[in-house]
Write an enzyme that holds these catalytic residues in place. Sequence first.
Site, short mmCIF file in Angstrom:
data_model
loop_
_atom_site.label_atom_id
_atom_site.label_comp_id
_atom_site.label_asym_id
_atom_site.label_seq_id
_atom_site.Cartn_x
_atom_site.Cartn_y
_atom_site.Cartn_z
N GLY A 46 0.83 -1.20 0.00
CA GLY A 46 0.00 0.00 0.00
C GLY A 46 0.86 1.25 0.00
O GLY A 46 2.03 1.21 0.41
N GLN A 51 2.93 9.97 1.15
CA GLN A 51 4.23 9.28 1.10
C GLN A 51 5.02 9.65 -0.15
O GLN A 51 6.22 9.39 -0.21
CB GLN A 51 4.03 7.76 1.15
CG GLN A 51 3.52 7.28 2.50
CD GLN A 51 3.37 5.78 2.52
OE1 GLN A 51 2.37 5.24 2.08
NE2 GLN A 51 4.39 5.08 3.00
N CYS A 88 6.19 -0.21 6.82
CA CYS A 88 5.75 0.96 6.03
C CYS A 88 6.89 1.36 5.10
O CYS A 88 8.05 1.38 5.53
CB CYS A 88 5.43 2.10 6.99
SG CYS A 88 4.93 3.62 6.17
N LEU A 89 6.55 1.70 3.88
CA LEU A 89 7.59 2.09 2.92
C LEU A 89 8.31 3.37 3.36
O LEU A 89 9.43 3.64 2.92
CB LEU A 89 6.99 2.28 1.52
CG LEU A 89 6.45 1.00 0.87
CD1 LEU A 89 5.79 1.33 -0.46
CD2 LEU A 89 7.55 -0.03 0.68
N HIS A 130 -3.94 1.18 8.00
CA HIS A 130 -2.61 1.78 7.93
C HIS A 130 -2.58 2.94 6.93
O HIS A 130 -2.10 4.03 7.24
CB HIS A 130 -1.60 0.68 7.53
CG HIS A 130 -0.20 1.16 7.33
ND1 HIS A 130 0.84 0.73 8.12
CD2 HIS A 130 0.35 2.02 6.43
CE1 HIS A 130 1.96 1.32 7.71
NE2 HIS A 130 1.70 2.10 6.69
N GLU A 131 -3.11 2.69 5.73
CA GLU A 131 -3.01 3.70 4.67
C GLU A 131 -3.93 4.90 4.94
O GLU A 131 -3.55 6.04 4.69
CB GLU A 131 -3.34 3.09 3.30
CG GLU A 131 -2.43 1.94 2.88
CD GLU A 131 -0.95 2.26 2.90
OE1 GLU A 131 -0.57 3.44 2.76
OE2 GLU A 131 -0.16 1.32 3.10
N HIS A 134 -2.42 7.38 7.21
CA HIS A 134 -1.44 8.28 6.58
C HIS A 134 -2.11 9.59 6.16
O HIS A 134 -1.48 10.65 6.16
CB HIS A 134 -0.85 7.64 5.32
CG HIS A 134 0.36 6.79 5.54
ND1 HIS A 134 1.54 7.29 6.03
CD2 HIS A 134 0.59 5.48 5.30
CE1 HIS A 134 2.45 6.32 6.09
NE2 HIS A 134 1.90 5.19 5.66
#
Length: 156
Positions: A46, A51, A88-89, A130-131, A134
Amino acid sequence: MAIREIRRMGDEVLTKQCKEVTKMTIRTKVLIEDMLDTMYEACGVGLAAPQVGILKRIVVIDIGEGPIVLINPKIIETSGSQTGEEGCLSVPGKAGIVTRPNYVKVKTLNENMEEMILEGEGLLARAFCHEIEHLDGHLYVEKVEGELHDVEPEEE
Ligand code: ZN
């Protein structure tokens, strides 16, 4: 199609509130394509627009079942719970244990600005939570139980 730079924890853009998308434009379509390319390139499940430095309420997810695009998503129902590893990226090479609902229902627009209701269990429920966090300037590290730990780069 382009790969965009993934912002890392510590970058202020990851702490900001994102704005709702009011209409689909060419520019936003390009952003969504770039977000998908960037997510696949980084082997993530994701990616949220902040991000890549864009403060819009847009998320892309693929847990291995094909791409999902969420615009202005809202969680409208949750149930159950799951406790497991999350990464997480924007926090590369790290993971931590986070408890999330095991079932999540999301009201969202798709890339054609059509309203949809999506349901996810397990990993997809985790990805939704999670997303979407953000988009409100939150990272999973705020919810980690215990310490973040180092992980090997993942294949998927
Ligand atoms: Zn993340």
